[in-house]
Motif scaffolding. Structure first.
Motif, short mmCIF file in Angstrom:
data_model
loop_
_atom_site.label_atom_id
_atom_site.label_comp_id
_atom_site.label_asym_id
_atom_site.label_seq_id
_atom_site.Cartn_x
_atom_site.Cartn_y
_atom_site.Cartn_z
N GLN A 45 42.72 47.41 48.97
CA GLN A 45 42.62 45.97 48.88
C GLN A 45 41.32 45.64 48.18
N SER A 46 41.33 44.64 47.35
CA SER A 46 40.11 44.23 46.68
C SER A 46 39.43 43.17 47.52
N LEU A 47 38.11 43.26 47.64
CA LEU A 47 37.35 42.25 48.36
C LEU A 47 36.98 41.09 47.46
N GLY A 48 37.27 41.19 46.21
CA GLY A 48 36.96 40.13 45.26
C GLY A 48 37.36 40.62 43.88
N SER A 49 37.21 39.77 42.90
CA SER A 49 37.60 40.19 41.56
C SER A 49 36.55 41.14 41.00
N ALA A 50 37.02 42.15 40.33
CA ALA A 50 36.13 43.13 39.70
C ALA A 50 35.89 42.68 38.27
N ALA A 51 34.78 42.01 38.05
CA ALA A 51 34.44 41.51 36.72
C ALA A 51 33.66 42.58 35.96
N ASP A 52 33.52 42.37 34.69
CA ASP A 52 32.79 43.29 33.83
C ASP A 52 31.30 43.20 34.13
N PRO A 53 30.66 44.33 34.59
CA PRO A 53 29.24 44.26 34.89
C PRO A 53 28.39 43.96 33.67
N ALA A 54 28.91 44.24 32.48
CA ALA A 54 28.16 43.94 31.26
C ALA A 54 27.97 42.44 31.10
N GLU A 55 28.84 41.66 31.72
CA GLU A 55 28.73 40.20 31.65
C GLU A 55 27.86 39.65 32.77
N GLY A 56 27.23 40.55 33.57
CA GLY A 56 26.33 40.10 34.63
C GLY A 56 27.00 39.89 35.98
N ALA A 57 28.30 40.07 36.06
CA ALA A 57 28.98 39.91 37.34
C ALA A 57 28.85 41.19 38.15
N VAL A 58 28.94 41.07 39.44
CA VAL A 58 28.80 42.21 40.35
C VAL A 58 30.19 42.72 40.72
N LEU A 59 30.36 44.04 40.64
CA LEU A 59 31.61 44.65 41.10
C LEU A 59 31.58 44.70 42.62
N ARG A 60 32.69 44.36 43.23
CA ARG A 60 32.78 44.40 44.68
C ARG A 60 33.53 45.66 45.11
N PRO A 61 33.14 46.22 46.25
CA PRO A 61 33.83 47.43 46.72
C PRO A 61 35.30 47.16 47.03
N ARG A 62 36.09 48.22 46.90
CA ARG A 62 37.50 48.19 47.31
C ARG A 62 37.60 48.77 48.71
N VAL A 63 38.51 48.24 49.52
CA VAL A 63 38.78 48.76 50.85
C VAL A 63 39.95 49.71 50.76
N GLU A 64 39.73 50.95 51.19
CA GLU A 64 40.80 51.95 51.21
C GLU A 64 40.99 52.44 52.63
N ASP A 65 42.22 52.36 53.14
CA ASP A 65 42.51 52.89 54.47
C ASP A 65 42.36 54.39 54.47
#
Length: 152
Positions: free
Chosen positions: A4-24
């Motif tokens: 499950q994604s905790l948020g949108s995974a944006a391009d870090p080159a654009e300054g957005a932060v990647l959020r961790p994925r939840v894996e069971d």
């Protein structure tokens, strides 16, 4: 394993932060991770309300072993119960506060007093409680359900 994604995974080159994925986690991996750390939290019932205590532990043959203080609330609960034991949950984790990566595992099952003198002696050498005080017994948590997740 379901992710499950905790948020949108944006391009870090654009300054957005990647959020961790939840894996069971699979049960075997969850138990292995639980055995890789020494500190966790036991959740039990005290006066009909949930209570939580941090304790150190070891995993032995799929069971979680803890050594509570003599005359502690948890010891008293086990002495008062007869039969199959007391329903408890045990949780441990390792999550990095800076990266938000890591894992968490919860084992739910029955806690019983370890009564075999040979096992008690063995656990007294293998598991040294971090806190001072008197420790003469041990508690075995036999999980019926083990769940967990990893943040990647």
């Amino acid at each position: 394993m379901e992710s499950q994604s905790l948020g949108s995974a944006a391009d870090p080159a654009e300054g957005a932060v990647l959020r961790p994925r939840v894996e069971d986690l699979a049960t075997e991996e969850a138990l292995e991770l639980l055995g890789s750390v020494a500190l966790g939290r036991i959740v039990f019932t005290q006066h009909a309300l949930p209570a939580v205590r941090p304790v150190n532990h070891l995993v032995d043959g799929g069971d979680i072993i803890i050594r509570p203080h003599e005359a502690s609330t948890l010891s008293a609960v086990l002495e008062a119960e007869e039969g199959t034991g007391v329903v408890v949950a045990y949780e441990a984790d390792a999550i990095d506060p800076a990266t938000h990566l890591g894992w968490s595992v919860v084992a739910t099952g029955y806690a019983t007093a370890v009564t075999d003198p040979v096992q008690l002696e063995r656990y007294s050498h293998l598991l040294r409680p971090w806190a001072g005080g008197m420790f003469s017994g041990a508690i075995r948590v036999t999980p019926g359900l083990i769940t967990g997740f990893r943040l990647r």
